[in-house]
Design a protein around this motif. Sequence first.
Motif, PDB file in Angstrom:
ATOM      1  N   LEU A  29     -39.227  67.580   3.401  1.00 48.30           N
ATOM      2  CA  LEU A  29     -38.924  67.444   1.693  1.00 48.30           C
ATOM      3  C   LEU A  29     -39.931  67.603   0.756  1.00 48.30           C
ATOM      4  O   LEU A  29     -41.101  66.961   0.655  1.00 48.30           O
ATOM      5  N   MET A  32     -36.924  65.738  -4.867  1.00 51.05           N
ATOM      6  CA  MET A  32     -35.446  66.533  -4.827  1.00 51.05           C
ATOM      7  C   MET A  32     -35.506  65.503  -5.681  1.00 51.05           C
ATOM      8  O   MET A  32     -35.935  65.166  -6.851  1.00 51.05           O
ATOM      9  N   ALA A  37     -33.238  70.407  -4.940  1.00 45.73           N
ATOM     10  CA  ALA A  37     -34.079  70.185  -3.688  1.00 45.73           C
ATOM     11  C   ALA A  37     -35.048  71.661  -3.269  1.00 45.73           C
ATOM     12  O   ALA A  37     -35.021  72.757  -3.101  1.00 45.73           O
TER      13      ALA A  37
END
Length: 85
Positions: A29, A32, A37
Motif C-alpha cells: 500500500l 492512503m 488508495a
Amino acid sequence: MTGVSTDISASFVKPSGRPGDILYAKASLVGMGKSLAYTRVDFFNPTGELVAYGKHTKYVGKTQDHENNVKFSVDGETVVEGQDL
C-alpha cells in the motif's frame, strides 16, 4: 469492501524466466487518503531481478467504514479484525 478503480497499469521490464520458473510478488500500500488508495505490486524472477510491476489507484471513500471490512495482520496471512467471508 470495494470501490471503483480510477487508474490501473502494468509494466513489463524484462522476460520473467522460463516455463515452470517461480515468480515472486511483493504487494504494498503506497498511500492512503480520505478517498483514494494507491497500491503497487512488484514481480521478481528466481534470481531476484524485477521483471514487472503493476500500479492501482482505487476510490475507497465510501467503503472505508463499511461494516463488512476486515483487517489483516502485517504479513497479510491472518484476519485480526472482522470476519473473512
